[in-house]
Design a protein around this motif. Structure first.
Motif, PDB file in Angstrom:
ATOM      1  N   ASP A  40       0.839  -1.193   0.000  1.00  0.00           N
ATOM      2  CA  ASP A  40       0.000   0.000   0.000  1.00  0.00           C
ATOM      3  C   ASP A  40       0.873   1.242   0.000  1.00  0.00           C
ATOM      4  N   SER A  41       0.276   2.362  -0.414  1.00  0.00           N
ATOM      5  CA  SER A  41       0.883   3.684  -0.289  1.00  0.00           C
ATOM      6  C   SER A  41       0.159   4.396   0.838  1.00  0.00           C
ATOM      7  N   LEU A  42       0.923   5.063   1.692  1.00  0.00           N
ATOM      8  CA  LEU A  42       0.379   5.724   2.874  1.00  0.00           C
ATOM      9  C   LEU A  42       0.729   7.207   2.831  1.00  0.00           C
ATOM     10  N   PHE A  43      -0.213   8.043   3.243  1.00  0.00           N
ATOM     11  CA  PHE A  43      -0.019   9.483   3.146  1.00  0.00           C
ATOM     12  C   PHE A  43      -0.197  10.184   4.480  1.00  0.00           C
ATOM     13  N   TYR A  44       0.666  11.159   4.704  1.00  0.00           N
ATOM     14  CA  TYR A  44       0.443  12.189   5.698  1.00  0.00           C
ATOM     15  C   TYR A  44      -0.001  13.387   4.872  1.00  0.00           C
ATOM     16  N   ILE A  45      -1.237  13.820   5.047  1.00  0.00           N
ATOM     17  CA  ILE A  45      -1.689  15.029   4.367  1.00  0.00           C
ATOM     18  C   ILE A  45      -2.233  15.983   5.419  1.00  0.00           C
ATOM     19  N   SER A  46      -2.140  17.256   5.124  1.00  0.00           N
ATOM     20  CA  SER A  46      -2.513  18.271   6.101  1.00  0.00           C
ATOM     21  C   SER A  46      -3.314  19.364   5.414  1.00  0.00           C
ATOM     22  N   GLY A  47      -4.273  19.911   6.148  1.00  0.00           N
ATOM     23  CA  GLY A  47      -5.059  21.010   5.609  1.00  0.00           C
ATOM     24  C   GLY A  47      -5.886  21.671   6.693  1.00  0.00           C
ATOM     25  N   THR A  48      -6.352  22.859   6.371  1.00  0.00           N
ATOM     26  CA  THR A  48      -7.173  23.627   7.297  1.00  0.00           C
ATOM     27  C   THR A  48      -8.551  23.805   6.677  1.00  0.00           C
TER      28      THR A  48
END
Length: 187
Positions: A40-48
């Protein structure tokens, strides 16, 4: 690696998992040499998000209660399992007929003035159609904030989770990408 496999063998493990930063090709090749495969591919994503949505009907539970529900996903990176989320919180979300439509495992942090600083999402699983309104209602429930911008970050969220593309469409940015690797241990 050989020492790690000895420990796994002594413990009776049948599967070994790990995560590696996608750009660390040397490490990935080493793990593959020892029989690990990328799963699998795993993401840390961030947003407001500015939240002004009515929260969904939900039930707040302790993270350790999640495994009692048949829909709980146990096969996730170790950092995202309930046992690894210190000071974590969990919610189960319901439709108008009180049927579960999803759950989350998260941790909130506050600044020294008691203002919500960030929400870390370890798991957000939805069982039905994923849409912007539902996500924003869930985020309002989690943050307990309305009409204020709230910063959210996913931790090792699977690319296959339909929530991730929606968050990217809402302006979230990828911070880090990892690969999840698995090795079946044979005795």
């Amino acid at each position: 690696m050989e020492e790690a496999f000895k420990v796994y063998s002594e413990a009776g493990a049948v599967v070994a998992t790990l995560e590696a930063i996608k750009e660390n090709e040397r490490a990935i090749r080493l793990y593959e040499k020892f029989g690990y495969e990328i799963t699998d591919s795993l993401f840390y994503i961030s947003g407001t998000l500015e939240l002004s949505y009515t929260p969904l009907t939900c039930e707040s539970i302790r993270p350790e209660q999640l495994p009692m529900f048949s829909f709980y996903k146990e096969n996730v990176p170790w950092q995202c399992q309930w046992q690894s989320v210190r000071s974590g919180e969990a919610q189960i979300y319901f439709d108008s007929h009180q049927n579960p439509i999803g759950y989350s495992l998260y941790k909130r942090t506050w600044d020294q003035n008691g203002i919500l600083e960030k929400v870390f999402l370890y798991q957000l699983e939805l069982f039905d159609e994923v849409n912007e309104e539902t996500i924003k209602a869930i985020f309002t429930s989690i943050s307990e904030e309305q009409n204020k911008p709230v910063n959210f970050m996913t931790i090792n969220a699977s690319l296959s989770n339909p929530v991730i593309p929606l968050l990217l469409d809402l302006g979230f940015e990828k911070k880090t990408e990892q690969v999840q690797m698995v090795k079946q241990i044979k005795y």
